[in-house]
Design a protein around this motif. Structure first.
Motif, PDB file in Angstrom:
ATOM      1  N   ARG A 156    -110.520  14.833-128.003  1.00 35.14           N
ATOM      2  CA  ARG A 156    -110.382  15.551-126.750  1.00 35.14           C
ATOM      3  C   ARG A 156    -109.242  14.972-125.921  1.00 35.14           C
ATOM      4  O   ARG A 156    -109.089  13.766-125.821  1.00 35.14           O
ATOM      5  CB  ARG A 156    -111.691  15.480-125.972  1.00 35.14           C
ATOM      6  N   TYR A 157    -108.449  15.863-125.344  1.00 30.93           N
ATOM      7  CA  TYR A 157    -107.342  15.444-124.497  1.00 30.93           C
ATOM      8  C   TYR A 157    -107.518  16.038-123.111  1.00 30.93           C
ATOM      9  O   TYR A 157    -108.041  17.135-122.947  1.00 30.93           O
ATOM     10  CB  TYR A 157    -106.003  15.894-125.091  1.00 30.93           C
ATOM     11  N   SER A 158    -107.016  15.314-122.114  1.00 32.75           N
ATOM     12  CA  SER A 158    -107.102  15.796-120.743  1.00 32.75           C
ATOM     13  C   SER A 158    -106.115  16.928-120.524  1.00 32.75           C
ATOM     14  O   SER A 158    -105.160  17.116-121.292  1.00 32.75           O
ATOM     15  CB  SER A 158    -106.816  14.658-119.764  1.00 32.75           C
ATOM     16  N   LEU A 159    -106.349  17.681-119.450  1.00 32.32           N
ATOM     17  CA  LEU A 159    -105.460  18.788-119.109  1.00 32.32           C
ATOM     18  C   LEU A 159    -104.055  18.272-118.805  1.00 32.32           C
ATOM     19  O   LEU A 159    -103.060  18.905-119.174  1.00 32.32           O
ATOM     20  CB  LEU A 159    -106.028  19.539-117.899  1.00 32.32           C
ATOM     21  N   SER A 160    -103.953  17.124-118.159  1.00 34.88           N
ATOM     22  CA  SER A 160    -102.639  16.536-117.850  1.00 34.88           C
ATOM     23  C   SER A 160    -101.881  16.205-119.124  1.00 34.88           C
ATOM     24  O   SER A 160    -100.672  16.450-119.224  1.00 34.88           O
ATOM     25  CB  SER A 160    -102.820  15.271-117.011  1.00 34.88           C
ATOM     26  N   THR A 161    -102.595  15.667-120.111  1.00 35.83           N
ATOM     27  CA  THR A 161    -101.958  15.337-121.390  1.00 35.83           C
ATOM     28  C   THR A 161    -101.459  16.597-122.085  1.00 35.83           C
ATOM     29  O   THR A 161    -100.343  16.627-122.625  1.00 35.83           O
ATOM     30  CB  THR A 161    -102.946  14.584-122.292  1.00 35.83           C
ATOM     31  N   LYS A 162    -102.280  17.647-122.088  1.00 32.95           N
ATOM     32  CA  LYS A 162    -101.875  18.892-122.732  1.00 32.95           C
ATOM     33  C   LYS A 162    -100.637  19.487-122.067  1.00 32.95           C
ATOM     34  O   LYS A 162     -99.711  19.949-122.741  1.00 32.95           O
ATOM     35  CB  LYS A 162    -103.031  19.891-122.684  1.00 32.95           C
ATOM     36  N   ILE A 163    -100.614  19.483-120.727  1.00 33.64           N
ATOM     37  CA  ILE A 163     -99.455  20.021-120.006  1.00 33.64           C
ATOM     38  C   ILE A 163     -98.219  19.178-120.301  1.00 33.64           C
ATOM     39  O   ILE A 163     -97.120  19.712-120.514  1.00 33.64           O
ATOM     40  CB  ILE A 163     -99.747  20.051-118.492  1.00 33.64           C
ATOM     41  N   THR A 164     -98.380  17.857-120.336  1.00 26.47           N
ATOM     42  CA  THR A 164     -97.251  16.976-120.636  1.00 26.47           C
ATOM     43  C   THR A 164     -96.700  17.244-122.034  1.00 26.47           C
ATOM     44  O   THR A 164     -95.478  17.290-122.236  1.00 26.47           O
ATOM     45  CB  THR A 164     -97.679  15.506-120.511  1.00 26.47           C
ATOM     46  N   VAL A 165     -97.601  17.426-123.000  1.00 25.97           N
ATOM     47  CA  VAL A 165     -97.165  17.708-124.377  1.00 25.97           C
ATOM     48  C   VAL A 165     -96.416  19.046-124.439  1.00 25.97           C
ATOM     49  O   VAL A 165     -95.355  19.145-125.078  1.00 25.97           O
ATOM     50  CB  VAL A 165     -98.382  17.728-125.328  1.00 25.97           C
ATOM     51  N   ILE A 166     -96.945  20.071-123.747  1.00 29.24           N
ATOM     52  CA  ILE A 166     -96.287  21.386-123.746  1.00 29.24           C
ATOM     53  C   ILE A 166     -94.895  21.284-123.131  1.00 29.24           C
ATOM     54  O   ILE A 166     -93.915  21.828-123.670  1.00 29.24           O
ATOM     55  CB  ILE A 166     -97.155  22.410-122.989  1.00 29.24           C
ATOM     56  N   PHE A 167     -94.781  20.576-122.000  1.00 28.09           N
ATOM     57  CA  PHE A 167     -93.472  20.436-121.360  1.00 28.09           C
ATOM     58  C   PHE A 167     -92.532  19.581-122.196  1.00 28.09           C
ATOM     59  O   PHE A 167     -91.316  19.823-122.207  1.00 28.09           O
ATOM     60  CB  PHE A 167     -93.636  19.835-119.961  1.00 28.09           C
ATOM     61  N   ILE A 222     -93.320  18.984-112.136  1.00 25.77           N
ATOM     62  CA  ILE A 222     -93.827  18.234-110.981  1.00 25.77           C
ATOM     63  C   ILE A 222     -94.720  19.114-110.114  1.00 25.77           C
ATOM     64  O   ILE A 222     -95.764  18.679-109.611  1.00 25.77           O
ATOM     65  CB  ILE A 222     -92.645  17.676-110.163  1.00 25.77           C
ATOM     66  N   SER A 223     -94.317  20.383-109.950  1.00 32.17           N
ATOM     67  CA  SER A 223     -95.108  21.311-109.145  1.00 32.17           C
ATOM     68  C   SER A 223     -96.505  21.521-109.734  1.00 32.17           C
ATOM     69  O   SER A 223     -97.504  21.545-109.009  1.00 32.17           O
ATOM     70  CB  SER A 223     -94.365  22.642-109.035  1.00 32.17           C
ATOM     71  N   ILE A 224     -96.572  21.668-111.055  1.00 30.45           N
ATOM     72  CA  ILE A 224     -97.870  21.861-111.709  1.00 30.45           C
ATOM     73  C   ILE A 224     -98.732  20.620-111.560  1.00 30.45           C
ATOM     74  O   ILE A 224     -99.942  20.708-111.294  1.00 30.45           O
ATOM     75  CB  ILE A 224     -97.670  22.225-113.202  1.00 30.45           C
ATOM     76  N   PHE A 225     -98.128  19.441-111.697  1.00 30.97           N
ATOM     77  CA  PHE A 225     -98.904  18.213-111.565  1.00 30.97           C
ATOM     78  C   PHE A 225     -99.397  18.017-110.140  1.00 30.97           C
ATOM     79  O   PHE A 225    -100.492  17.497-109.918  1.00 30.97           O
ATOM     80  CB  PHE A 225     -98.069  17.007-112.010  1.00 30.97           C
ATOM     81  N   ARG A 226     -98.599  18.430-109.173  1.00 28.21           N
ATOM     82  CA  ARG A 226     -99.072  18.371-107.792  1.00 28.21           C
ATOM     83  C   ARG A 226    -100.237  19.321-107.576  1.00 28.21           C
ATOM     84  O   ARG A 226    -101.162  19.027-106.804  1.00 28.21           O
ATOM     85  CB  ARG A 226     -97.919  18.718-106.849  1.00 28.21           C
ATOM     86  N   SER A 227    -100.188  20.459-108.245  1.00 24.09           N
ATOM     87  CA  SER A 227    -101.300  21.413-108.137  1.00 24.09           C
ATOM     88  C   SER A 227    -102.570  20.858-108.764  1.00 24.09           C
ATOM     89  O   SER A 227    -103.681  21.242-108.385  1.00 24.09           O
ATOM     90  CB  SER A 227    -100.923  22.734-108.821  1.00 24.09           C
ATOM     91  N   LEU A 228    -102.413  19.952-109.752  1.00 22.46           N
ATOM     92  CA  LEU A 228    -103.578  19.361-110.422  1.00 22.46           C
ATOM     93  C   LEU A 228    -104.175  18.200-109.630  1.00 22.46           C
ATOM     94  O   LEU A 228    -105.266  17.732-109.961  1.00 22.46           O
ATOM     95  CB  LEU A 228    -103.185  18.873-111.818  1.00 22.46           C
ATOM     96  N   THR A 229    -103.460  17.721-108.614  1.00 23.97           N
ATOM     97  CA  THR A 229    -103.965  16.589-107.827  1.00 23.97           C
ATOM     98  C   THR A 229    -105.335  16.876-107.211  1.00 23.97           C
ATOM     99  O   THR A 229    -106.239  16.032-107.281  1.00 23.97           O
ATOM    100  CB  THR A 229    -102.948  16.210-106.733  1.00 23.97           C
ATOM    101  N   PRO A 230    -105.552  18.067-106.592  1.00 21.33           N
ATOM    102  CA  PRO A 230    -106.905  18.359-106.086  1.00 21.33           C
ATOM    103  C   PRO A 230    -107.960  18.387-107.180  1.00 21.33           C
ATOM    104  O   PRO A 230    -109.116  18.054-106.934  1.00 21.33           O
ATOM    105  CB  PRO A 230    -106.745  19.755-105.442  1.00 21.33           C
TER     106      PRO A 230
END
Length: 418
Positions: free
Chosen positions: A2-13, A150-158
Motif C-alpha cells: 500500500r502506498y500513500s496518496l502523496s506517494t502516488k501523486i509524486t510517482v505520477i508527476f 506544489i498546488s496539489i500538495f497544498r490541497s492535500l495539506t488539509p
C-alpha cells in the motif's frame, strides 16, 4: 503493498516530468539534425555556385561577403581552427578545381574546409540553432508542471491534518480538534476537513451534555443516600440499623459502579495496571456483588491462583457482571467459577440461547424472554473490559451449561498488590 496518496501523486508527476524531458530532448535532437541538414545544404550550394563562377572566370571579389550569402563565415580563432583540424570528424571529402573540399563535424556543428596550394580556409555556420525558443518552452512547461505539483500538495495539506484529527477523535481527544478556527476552503478536501470539524464539535457537545446529565443524576442521588445513611445511624433497633446501613452502602457502591460504566462507555477511563492474585480480585467482586451469602450461590474451584496485570476496579467489575448474569439467568440460581493458569470459567445451567452470542454482546440487548430486568449492557461492558486488558472472552454451551471463559496469560514471579 500500500502506498500513500502523496506517494502516488509524486510517482505520477515524476513519470510525467520524465516524459516531458524525453519529448523535449527528442524535439531538440530533431531540430538540431534539421539545422545540420540545412548547413550541409548551404555548404553544398556555396561550393557549387563557386565552381560555376570559376568556370566562367568570374570569381567573387569579396569572398567573405560571398560566403555570408550562404550563412557561412571564416573561423578566425586560431585555437578553434587547431581543435577542428585535430579533433573533428571527417564527413565528406571532394577534390575540385578550387582545391580539396572537406566537411568536418566538430562540437555538434558542421564546418567547411577549403584547401589548395595557396590558401586554407575553414568556414563555420552562422545559422541560429532555434533551440532558444525550445529551451524557453521547456522551462515554461517545467515551471507550470512544478507549480501544479506544489498546488496539489497544498490541497492535500488539509487531508493530512484531517487524518491526524481523526486519530485524535478516535482516541477521544476532541478538545484539540474543536478548538481550531478552521476556515472553509475552496477545494473538496478542505470542505471535507471543515465539515468533519463541525461534526466533531457537535458530537463533543452531545457527549458533554450526556455526561453532564448522567453525572448530575448520580450527584443528586448521592445526596439522599448520604442523608439516609445518617438517618440510619439514629435507628435504635440494631437489626434495622444494620440493614439500613447495608442498603445505603450498596446503593453507594452502585452509584460508583455506574460512574465507572459511564466513563468506560465515553472512553474517558484511563486504566491503572497493577499485578494482583485472582483471589484478591474475587474478594473485591464479592464486596460489590451485593450477595448476602456468596458461598451459597456460587461454587468456587480454584485450581491455581494466577497473578494478573489488570485495572483492579475495572476487572473486578467485569467478573462481577459475569457472576451476576450467571445467577440471573440460571435455572437453579447457582453459578460455578473455575480458575486455573489459562483463564477463568464462569458457568450456569440454563436453556440454549435463541440467538448467537454476538447478538447479546451488543449494547442495550438482553434476553426478552427472561423476567430479569436490566439495561442489557452486561456482556457489552464485559467484552469491552476484556478487550482493554487484551484478554479473550469466549463462550460455549455444553451439556446444558452456559460457559463464559476469560483467557489470559499467567504473569510469572509477580508481586501481589494488597
Amino acid at each position: 503493498m500500500r502506498y500513500s496518496l502523496s506517494t502516488k501523486i509524486t510517482v505520477i508527476f515524476a513519470i510525467g516530468f520524465s516524459v516531458i524531458c524525453i519529448l523535449f530532448s527528442m524535439f531538440a535532437k530533431l531540430q538540431h539534425e534539421s539545422m545540420l541538414d540545412k548547413v550541409k545544404e548551404n555548404q553544398y550550394n556555396a561550393i557549387n555556385w563557386l565552381l560555376a563562377l570559376y568556370k566562367k572566370s568570374n570569381m567573387p571579389e569579396d569572398w567573405e561577403e560571398y560566403f555570408k550569402n550562404f550563412n557561412l563565415s571564416y573561423v578566425t580563432d586560431l585555437n578553434l581552427k587547431k581543435d577542428i583540424l585535430a579533433n573533428g570528424d571527417l564527413i565528406e571529402r571532394a577534390d575540385t578545381p578550387l582545391g580539396r573540399v572537406e566537411t568536418i563535424f566538430y562540437d555538434n556543428d558542421l564546418f567547411l574546409k577549403i584547401k589548395n596550394q595557396s590558401v586554407t580556409i575553414i568556414l563555420q555556420n552562422t545559422l541560429k540553432s532555434g533551440n532558444d525558443s525550445l529551451i524557453i518552452g521547456f522551462l515554461l512547461t517545467i515551471a507550470l508542471f512544478i507549480s501544479l505539483y506544489i498546488s496539489i500538495f497544498r490541497s492535500l495539506t488539509p487531508l493530512k491534518q484531517l487524518r491526524k484529527d481523526i486519530r485524535k477523535f478516535a482516541a477521544g481527544n476532541m478538545d484539540s480538534i474543536c478548538c481550531k478556527n478552521i476556515v472553509k476552503g475552496d477545494d473538496e478536501v478542505a470542505e471535507v476537513a471543515y465539515e468533519f470539524n463541525n461534526a466533531a464539535c457537535k458530537i463533543k457537545e452531545l457527549i458533554m451534555s450526556r455526561q453532564l446529565f448522567l453525572r448530575t443524576i448520580m450527584h443528586e442521588l448521592k445526596t439522599p443516600i448520604g442523608k439516609g445513611r445518617i438517618v440510619s445511624e439514629m435507628c435504635e433497633d440494631e437489626t434495622q440499623k444494620n440493614r439500613l446501613i447495608a442498603i445505603f452502602e450498596r446503593l453507594n457502591i452502585l452509584i460508583n459502579e455506574f460512574a465507572k460504566i459511564e466513563q468506560l462507555l465515553s472512553k474517558s477511563y484511563s486504566l491503572q495496571y497493577e499485578k494482583y492474585h485472582f483471589s484478591l480480585i474475587l474478594d473485591q467482586t464479592k464486596d460489590i456483588l451485593l450477595l448476602d451469602n456468596f458461598d451459597k450461590y456460587v461454587t468456587l474451584t480454584l485450581k491455581s491462583d494466577p497473578v494478573l496485570r489488570v485495572d483492579f476496579q475495572l476487572f473486578s467489575l467485569a467478573i462481577k457482571n459475569l457472576i451476576d448474569n450467571a445467577l440471573k439467568y440460571s435455572d437453579d440460581k447457582h453459578a460455578f467459577i473455575i480458575c486455573d493458569d489459562d483463564g477463568i470459567q464462569i458457568k450456569n445451567r440454563g436453556p440454549k440461547l435463541e440467538k448467537s452470542i454476538e447478538y447479546y454482546k451488543q449494547a442495550f440487548i438482553r434476553d426478552t424472554s427472561s423476567k430479569n430486568s436490566g439495561m442489557g449492557l452486561g456482556l457489552y461492558i464485559i467484552e469491552h473490559i476484556c478487550d482493554m486488558h487484551k484478554f479473550n472472552l469466549e463462550y460455549k454451551y455444553e451439556d446444558g451449561y452456559h460457559i463464559f471463559c476469560i483467557k489470559f496469560k499467567k504473569i510469572e514471579d509477580a508481586k501481589t498488590k494488597a
